[in-house]
Write a protein that holds these residues in place. Structure first.
Motif: not given
Ligand SMILES: Cc1cc2nc3c(=O)[nH]c(=O)nc-3n(C[C@H](O)[C@H](O)[C@H](O)COP(=O)(O)OP(=O)(O)OC[C@H]3O[C@@H](n4cnc5c(N)ncnc54)[C@H](O)[C@@H]3O)c2cc1C
Length: 386
Positions: A31, A46, A8, A278-279, A101, A34, A154, A152, A293, A120, A287
């Motif tokens: 899944i 970034t 997910s 995860i994540g 990013f 968007n 977020g 996954c 990340i 979906n 941050p």
């Molecule tokens: C200002 C700022 C600066 C940052 N700087 C850094 C940095 O320098 N270094 C670093 O390591 N980290 C940084 N981070 C953190 C980093 O951006 C996140 O840890 C990372 O983007 C998480 O990735 P992810 O894939 O786990 O989640 P996300 O990026 O949140 O991706 C989640 C995905 O799931 C989808 N989704 C959500 N809900 C659903 C649902 N119900 N069904 C299906 N899909 C869904 C979303 O559309 C998205 O595509 C920063 C964060 C912020 C706010």
């Protein structure tokens, strides 16, 4: 439909897992809520990857422009404390790498696109009595039989809600603002961080594909400081000169300002039956050290590693063992990083004179102790792993 792992969320972490497992002949379906139309907004935000995370994406054949950091200078804005971290301290060429990013997101989405169902979401997960396969129901009423469901998705993870996992959330009462700048600094492998009453200000070299900029700024500001301002632009324009003086660098803002409310969260458990977080679905942190990340990539690496080993070692998958091993290997490390970030946020928020003194001595003291510095750098660079 049948697949080993239903994922997910097609963000950076979900797409990394799908691509890594696909390369190891383990089937996945992503899944993503968007549509597949990518946000082609300007490159501003970034992420900083450590060497460990960079190696993971390179092993998948992902190669995108970045900038290198070989030295980080950390200052206490209100005092005289200072610490510098250099890649030489850990016998490496660089400490970390800055990526846009959007570039990272696009590159990984391209790898996983063929296995993604866009537009979906997962509506329900029904566990089968045999405890090995579950039925995943999507909002369009399609059904998928799967051994694992990886959340996954977020912050505000839908999978965590469906699995009824217990969450702990806290608000930093801060807003992060990020933008790119042009500066007069020639050596562009240095990053700077200042802890001050005007906020936590970090300046890092911008990825090489943005030719009109030199630095990317991530600046965390207390919300109460913003309350009296008409907007965040006024605060930034009125206070940036403080950091310019401290660093003896002139910054000219050359992008939009993006803002993020800062909170952290973590789950007491990452797993339940077939589901696993995860994540950012499992945890999010401040941050200030750019580690968010990197924790996600370490989670993803361990989950893939346990799953691939599980396939190699037995003909019948032991789902519980794989998930338990993942949780044990990741939960404490993630919590340790979250607590460390909170410690720094609170330390530099304090107005207490003794705390001011202690942190100045602390920063300068750590700077003189090679073994402590090496310990911190190894942690941040991903060298210290379970
Ligand atoms: C200002 C700022 C600066 C940052 N700087 C850094 C940095 O320098 N270094 C670093 O390591 N980290 C940084 N981070 C953190 C980093 O951006 C996140 O840890 C990372 O983007 C998480 O990735 P992810 O894939 O786990 O989640 P996300 O990026 O949140 O991706 C989640 C995905 O799931 C989808 N989704 C959500 N809900 C659903 C649902 N119900 N069904 C299906 N899909 C869904 C979303 O559309 C998205 O595509 C920063 C964060 C912020 C706010």
């Amino acid at each position: 439909m049948n697949t080993v792992v239903t994922i997910s969320g097609g963000g950076i972490i979900g797409n990394y897992i799908s691509s890594r497992l696909n390369a190891n002949n383990i089937s996945t379906l992503v899944i993503e809520k968007n549509s597949d139309v990518l946000d082609l907004a300007e490159n501003v935000r970034t992420v900083t990857l450590n060497q460990y995370s960079k190696n993971l994406i390179e092993k998948l054949g992902v190669s995108i422009p970045c900038s290198e950091i070989n030295e980080i200078l950390v200052f206490d804005g209100e005092g005289s404390g200072k610490i510098n971290f250099h890649s030489k301290d850990i016998d490496e060429e660089n400490l970390s790498y800055v990526f846009f990013f959007n570039d990272l997101y696009r590159a990984l989405q391209e790898k996983a696109k063929q296995r993604t169902i866009f537009g979906n979401q997962i509506e329900d997960i029904k566990e089968n009595i045999d405890g090995q396969i579950c039925e995943v129901l999507l909002t369009n009423k399609d059904k998928i039989n799967s051994s694992f469901v990886a959340g996954c998705d977020g912050r505000n993870s839908n999978i965590a809600k469906l699995a009824r996992l217990n969450i702990n959330v806290s608000d930093y009462d801060q807003t992060a603002v990020t933008f790119t700048t042009r500066s007069n600094l020639q050596n562009n492998k240095k990053a700077f961080q200042i802890f001050s009453e005007r906020g936590i200000f970090a300046a890092m070299p911008v990825p090489k594909n943005k030719e009109d900029a030199t630095h990317t700024i991530v600046w965390s500001i207390e919300n109460n400081k913003l309350d009296n301002m008409k907007n965040i632009d006024s605060y930034v324009n009125e206070n940036i000169s403080y950091f310019e003086k401290k660093l003896n660098i002139e910054f000219e803002i050359c992008s939009n300002l993006l803002t993020f409310k800062l909170t952290n969260h973590y789950f007491e458990n990452y797993i339940s039956d077939s589901t696993v977080l995860i994540g950012d679905a499992a945890h999010s942190i401040h941050p200030l050290a750019g580690q968010g990340i990197n924790l996600g990539f370490s989670d993803a690496d361990v989950f893939c590693d346990e799953l691939i080993k599980g396939f190699e070692n037995s003909r019948k998958l032991n789902r519980k063992l794989i998930l338990t091993r993942y949780e044990v290997r990741r939960k404490q490390m993630n919590l340790l990083m979250l607590r460390s970030m909170d410690f720094f946020v609170e330390l530099f928020r304090s107005k207490n004179l003794m705390v001011h003194l202690a942190r100045n001595i602390g920063l300068s003291g750590v700077n003189k102790m090679k073994f402590l510095k090496t310990f911190f750098i190894n942690h941040a660079s991903g060298k210290n792993k379970l």
